[in-house]
Design an enzyme around this catalytic site. Structure first.
Site, PDB file in Angstrom:
ATOM      1  CG  ASP A  10      -1.868   1.194   1.202  1.00 54.07           C
ATOM      2  OD1 ASP A  10      -2.542   1.381   0.168  1.00 54.07           O
ATOM      3  OD2 ASP A  10      -1.925   1.966   2.170  1.00 54.07           O
ATOM      4  CB  SER A  11       0.148   4.752  -0.886  1.00 59.29           C
ATOM      5  OG  SER A  11      -1.082   4.785  -0.195  1.00 59.29           O
ATOM      6  CB  CYS A  73      -2.719   1.024  -2.744  1.00 61.61           C
ATOM      7  SG  CYS A  73      -2.850   2.760  -3.131  1.00 61.61           S
ATOM      8  CD  GLU A 158      -2.535   9.002   5.848  1.00 62.09           C
ATOM      9  OE1 GLU A 158      -1.645   9.859   5.810  1.00 62.09           O
ATOM     10  OE2 GLU A 158      -2.490   7.926   5.231  1.00 62.09           O
ATOM     11  CB  CYS A 192     -10.263   4.885  -0.466  1.00 57.89           C
ATOM     12  SG  CYS A 192      -8.819   5.631   0.319  1.00 57.89           S
ATOM     13  CG  HIS A 194      -6.839   5.960   4.424  1.00 55.94           C
ATOM     14  ND1 HIS A 194      -6.046   5.235   3.563  1.00 55.94           N
ATOM     15  CD2 HIS A 194      -5.997   6.703   5.180  1.00 55.94           C
ATOM     16  CE1 HIS A 194      -4.775   5.552   3.789  1.00 55.94           C
ATOM     17  NE2 HIS A 194      -4.723   6.438   4.757  1.00 55.94           N
TER      18      HIS A 194
HETATM   19  N1  DGL Z   1      -4.229   3.671  -0.232  1.00 55.68           N
HETATM   20  C1  DGL Z   1      -4.867   4.690  -1.044  1.00 55.68           C
HETATM   21  C2  DGL Z   1      -6.068   4.076  -1.772  1.00 55.68           C
HETATM   22  O1  DGL Z   1      -6.621   3.064  -1.398  1.00 55.68           O
HETATM   23  C3  DGL Z   1      -5.303   5.878  -0.217  1.00 55.68           C
HETATM   24  C4  DGL Z   1      -4.152   6.682   0.340  1.00 55.68           C
HETATM   25  C5  DGL Z   1      -3.358   7.394  -0.721  1.00 55.68           C
HETATM   26  O2  DGL Z   1      -3.907   8.289  -1.409  1.00 55.68           O
HETATM   27  O3  DGL Z   1      -2.191   7.074  -0.854  1.00 55.68           O
HETATM   28  O4  DGL Z   1      -6.469   4.621  -2.772  1.00 55.68           O
END
Ligand code: DGL
Length: 273
Positions: A10-11, A73, A158, A192, A194
């Site tokens: 993931d990012s 992600c 976050e 997403c 989050h």
């Molecule tokens: N993990 C990213 C997603 O699911 C969200 C966080 C980011 O923008 O890096 O799209």
């Protein structure tokens, strides 16, 4: 025998919401999580940048002996997965696999909708890529897909503002934004990593007649099916029940945030990419 964990990328921290469900469904495997926190968020970045970053992280996970990698992600799945699968894998690792979160979700979303009108909430990157619209159309051509980018939702989570009064403004803004596109929407997808942390707040702005889908369970179930259908991949993944967490940025910061996504304390390790 050396470990061959399932890689989860993931990012940043968000992919832990997906990994949590995967581990719940498939506890026997070894797992290696990589969060590219130093370069997160990916949500507003260009196609080329996200592809480059994601490819670099995938190669790192391959070097750590991962034979199967899940891009948890959505933004990376939307912007990098196709290139990695089609352009890179045949050259760099033809026997290994990289899977995303969009296809498994698109494969089931139609089961939840009676009206045929579904809404997708995601980062700007995910929404602008149109990946969900295209994938869902392939699986369920009869569905109409509406999308809404919610760029403030990741920072809310976050900064641990997901429960605050301040969060209400931005949640209502985007729920109104998507629902105003069609009064017939009966299924909303949280596309997403989050957004599951915002679920309680989101529910207060969405009627009981609308189903809200988080992806973790869907992706976990799909991975379970995949491993059953692909024993040649499953048998390359070791089953020692270990979990290791890597971050490209401060481990203190990762551990502080990660517990909200993972549900308990984490001790991560730093890697320099
Ligand atoms: N993990 C990213 C997603 O699911 C969200 C966080 C980011 O923008 O890096 O799209």
């Amino acid at each position: 025998m050396s470990t061959a964990p399932i890689g989860i990328f993931d990012s940043g921290y968000g992919g832990l919401t997906v990994m949590k469900e995967i581990v719940k469904n498939l506890p026997e495997y070894d797992y290696l999580y990589l969060g590219d926190n130093a370069r997160a968020p990916y949500g507003g970045r260009s196609f080329d940048t996200i592809y480059q970053y994601t490819r670099q992280c995938v190669e790192y996970l391959f070097d750590q002996n991962c034979h199967l990698i899940i891009l948890a992600c959505n933004t990376a799945s939307a912007k990098a997965l196709r290139n990695i699968q089609q352009k890179d894998l045949p050259n760099i690792a033809p026997d290994r696999r990289v899977l995303g979160v969009i296809r498994p979700t698109a494969e089931v979303i139609g089961r939840y909708s009676k009206t045929g009108h579904v809404g997708v909430l995601g980062t700007s990157g995910t929404v602008n890529s149109n990946s969900y619209v295209m994938e869902i159309r392939q699986q369920f051509p009869e569905l109409t897909v509406y999308q809404e980018a919610c760029p403030m939702w990741v920072p809310l989570v976050e900064n641990q503002e997901y429960d605050s009064d301040g969060a209400d403004y931005f949640i209502q803004q985007h729920i109104d934004g998507i629902l105003s596109q069609s009064p017939k929407i009966d299924t909303l997808l949280l596309a997403c990593t989050h957004y599951p942390l915002l679920l309680d707040k989101i529910k207060t702005y969405v009627g009981d007649d609308i189903t809200i889908l988080s992806q973790g369970e869907i992706v976990a179930k799909s991975l379970d099916d995949y491993l059953q259908r692909h024993p040649e991949i499953a048998e390359k993944c070791t089953t020692g029940r270990s979990k290791k967490f890597l971050t490209t940025d401060s481990t203190d910061d990762f551990d502080d945030h990660a517990k909200f996504f993972w549900g308990k304390e984490i001790a991560s390790e730093f890697i320099d990419l």
